[in-house]
Enzyme design. Structure first.
Site, mmCIF file in Angstrom:
data_model
loop_
_atom_site.group_PDB
_atom_site.id
_atom_site.type_symbol
_atom_site.label_atom_id
_atom_site.label_comp_id
_atom_site.label_asym_id
_atom_site.label_seq_id
_atom_site.Cartn_x
_atom_site.Cartn_y
_atom_site.Cartn_z
ATOM 1 N N LYS A 12 0.557 -0.920 0.073
ATOM 2 C CA LYS A 12 0.310 0.225 -0.067
ATOM 3 C C LYS A 12 0.544 0.946 0.043
ATOM 4 O O LYS A 12 2.059 1.663 0.304
ATOM 5 C CB LYS A 12 -0.700 0.217 1.259
ATOM 6 N N CYS A 13 0.500 2.411 -0.187
ATOM 7 C CA CYS A 13 1.061 3.453 -0.188
ATOM 8 C C CYS A 13 1.488 3.190 0.753
ATOM 9 O O CYS A 13 0.884 3.470 1.933
ATOM 10 C CB CYS A 13 -0.002 4.750 -1.067
ATOM 11 N N PRO A 14 2.552 4.552 1.260
ATOM 12 C CA PRO A 14 3.809 5.455 -0.088
ATOM 13 C C PRO A 14 4.288 3.580 -0.633
ATOM 14 O O PRO A 14 4.944 4.523 -1.499
ATOM 15 C CB PRO A 14 4.114 6.419 0.987
ATOM 16 N N ASP A 39 -2.008 -1.642 -5.446
ATOM 17 C CA ASP A 39 -2.525 -0.183 -4.800
ATOM 18 C C ASP A 39 -3.034 0.820 -5.647
ATOM 19 O O ASP A 39 -2.244 1.303 -6.595
ATOM 20 C CB ASP A 39 -0.921 0.883 -4.238
ATOM 21 N N ASP A 45 0.539 7.905 -8.009
ATOM 22 C CA ASP A 45 1.712 8.593 -7.618
ATOM 23 C C ASP A 45 2.900 7.900 -8.255
ATOM 24 O O ASP A 45 3.996 9.250 -8.097
ATOM 25 C CB ASP A 45 2.046 7.745 -6.212
#
Length: 74
Positions: A12-14, A39, A45
């Site tokens: 998952k982010c980041p 993600d 991103d």
């Protein structure tokens, strides 16, 4: 030149951006990397990361489980 395949599915982010940045730092300028992610935020991103860090986002592809990015190191 064949891209380095980098499987970041499940992160998952980041983390997809952090891990891609670290991987690219160890690669030669002009090298290709193909990043697979699940993600949903990676579609926002990754282009931003490439723009900020001077890498070329060659292709973005929607996959069954997420997205695939083809990036050339700047």
């Amino acid at each position: 030149m064949n891209p380095v395949l980098y499987d970041l599915r499940g992160l998952k982010c980041p983390f997809p951006v952090i891990k891609t940045r670290k991987k690219l730092a160890a690669m030669a300028s002009g090298a290709l990397i193909q990043v697979d992610t699940t993600d949903p935020l990676a579609v926002i991103d990754m282009p931003h990361f490439c723009n900020e860090d001077g890498h070329e986002l060659i292709e973005t592809e929607k996959t069954e489980t997420g997205h695939r990015f083809l990036i050339r190191k700047g």
